[in-house]
Design an enzyme around this catalytic site. Structure first.
Site, PDB file in Angstrom:
ATOM      1  N   SER A 162       0.991  -1.449  -0.021  1.00 31.98           N
ATOM      2  CA  SER A 162       0.097  -0.103   0.193  1.00 31.98           C
ATOM      3  C   SER A 162       0.794   1.125   0.023  1.00 31.98           C
ATOM      4  O   SER A 162       1.683   1.471  -1.007  1.00 31.98           O
ATOM      5  CB  SER A 162      -0.969  -0.126   1.136  1.00 31.98           C
ATOM      6  OG  SER A 162      -2.060   0.982   1.044  1.00 31.98           O
ATOM      7  N   ASP A 199      -0.136  -4.422  -3.897  1.00 35.90           N
ATOM      8  CA  ASP A 199      -1.199  -3.554  -4.142  1.00 35.90           C
ATOM      9  C   ASP A 199      -0.872  -1.900  -3.858  1.00 35.90           C
ATOM     10  O   ASP A 199      -1.509  -1.524  -2.761  1.00 35.90           O
ATOM     11  CB  ASP A 199      -2.466  -3.895  -3.476  1.00 35.90           C
ATOM     12  CG  ASP A 199      -3.913  -3.445  -4.092  1.00 35.90           C
ATOM     13  OD1 ASP A 199      -3.803  -3.410  -5.401  1.00 35.90           O
ATOM     14  OD2 ASP A 199      -4.641  -3.147  -3.320  1.00 35.90           O
ATOM     15  N   HIS A 230      -7.443  -5.423  -0.590  1.00 39.32           N
ATOM     16  CA  HIS A 230      -6.249  -4.822  -0.602  1.00 39.32           C
ATOM     17  C   HIS A 230      -5.065  -5.519   0.248  1.00 39.32           C
ATOM     18  O   HIS A 230      -4.030  -5.814  -0.097  1.00 39.32           O
ATOM     19  CB  HIS A 230      -6.313  -3.534   0.215  1.00 39.32           C
ATOM     20  CG  HIS A 230      -5.160  -2.441   0.012  1.00 39.32           C
ATOM     21  ND1 HIS A 230      -4.601  -2.113  -1.005  1.00 39.32           N
ATOM     22  CD2 HIS A 230      -4.879  -1.489   1.160  1.00 39.32           C
ATOM     23  CE1 HIS A 230      -3.799  -0.990  -0.748  1.00 39.32           C
ATOM     24  NE2 HIS A 230      -3.818  -0.894   0.545  1.00 39.32           N
TER      25      HIS A 230
END
Length: 344
Positions: free
Chosen positions: A186, A211, A276
């Protein structure tokens, strides 16, 4: 306090007077920004730009010498479950279990997380199960800011701090960049990108973006996010495209499990948190099992729409040595529960 009030004022204004759904393109004219309660709040691109500028100005005005502190915790097979906190100091490294002859991984968490978060343990244990290596888990407290945008503002300086200790290890303890990887989830993926941009002792062998975060980052501004030029080999595992993660390919080797937008087994995943986070589960399993079959696609749109056909690629997602040959966009078959890889 002033920064928090500014952020809150903008957030309330957006909540009271929301933009029309029509015309909202996340990453193009604004983003759905994650909120502390788990919801998503639309903010136009100029609002986000102003907030980031305000945060930068506050840091300058306050003159904080260590506004974005970064800490490093070393794990090896000798201390797999008991971290050694490391600094860029000769005695700190020499008295630790660091071994420059072994491969080295830096693992970087995302928003709201810490070095004790589950993703770090998953990735640490996966690597140590297959190799004698040095695992540095990076802890950056600004990731735990109540406001997501405050954490975004800390991404560049955090990346520079990771680069600084990498240069120190190369220049003073014989660490080789040829066997050094940086893995980020992230916001941590973009920290990894800024790390790669700022390493002065050479170029990193590999960066893996799990991600990479979309909110507050633009595809058409590669110098302000993780991009394929930040290491010799940049790979991405994209699992929540268009919401919390990028839909367009980030890495030289871009993998799209289940099309890259939502993941099986993540029912009622309205905000995308489950999809996610699944990128970390996939990566850890891939390191250990090399069991994620992939199909090469013509482009990312085919991957997202699951329109890829042809034989399975020899290059499985997350394979340790993919940097030797993998390049392109791939659709990846996944299961709804562990083991997630589909190599039947």
């Amino acid at each position: 306090m002033k920064v928090f009030l500014v952020l809150t004022t903008f957030a309330l204004a957006a909540a009271v007077n929301p933009l029309e759904d029509d015309g909202r393109i996340s990453g193009k004219n604004g983003w759905y920004i994650p909120q502390p309660d788990g919801s998503l709040l639309w903010m136009a691109i100029d609002v986000v730009t102003n907030l980031l500028a305000e945060l930068a100005n506050q840091a300058i005005i306050l003159g904080l010498p260590n506004d974005s502190p970064v800490y490093f915790y070393l794990y090896t097979r000798k201390n797999q479950y008991s971290a050694q906190q490391i600094t860029a100091d000769y005695d700190s490294i020499s008295n630790s279990n660091f071994n420059a002859e072994h491969p080295t991984c830096f693992v970087i968490h995302g928003w709201t997380q810490s070095y004790e978060s589950e993703m770090n343990g998953l990735i640490r244990d996966a690597w140590l199960s297959i190799s004698e290596c040095n695992i540095f888990v990076v802890d950056w407290p600004r990731a735990r800011s109540v406001e997501y945008i405050s954490s975004v503002a800390a991404v560049p300086p955090t990346g520079k701090e990771v680069a600084r200790i990498i240069d120190y290890l190369v220049n003073n303890h014989a660490m080789s960049l040829e066997i050094t990887r940086v893995i980020g989830h992230s916001l941590g993926a973009h920290v990894a990108g800024y790390c790669g941009k700022n390493v002065c002792s050479g170029m990193l062998q590999e960066i893996c973006g799990l991600d990479p975060a979309l909110p507050c980052f633009s595809f058409d501004k590669p110098n302000e996010r993780l991009n394929e030029n930040d290491a010799y080999y940049v790979k991405s595992i994209q699992t929540c495209g268009g919401r919390l993660g990028f839909e367009k390919p980030i890495g030289k080797d871009a993998r799209y499990p289940n099309g890259g937008k939502e993941q099986p087994g993540c029912e009622l995943d309205l905000t995308g948190r489950c999809s996610h986070a699944r990128s970390c589960d996939y990566y850890a399993e891939a390191v250990q099992g090399n069991n994620f079959r992939s199909i090469r696609c013509n482009d990312y749109e085919d991957a997202v729409n699951k329109n890829c056909s042809g034989p399975y690629s020899d290059d499985k997602m997350g394979a340790v040595n993919n940097y030797e040959f993998a390049n392109g966009v791939f659709y990846v078959l996944v299961q709804s529960s562990p083991p997630y890889g589909d190599c039947s």
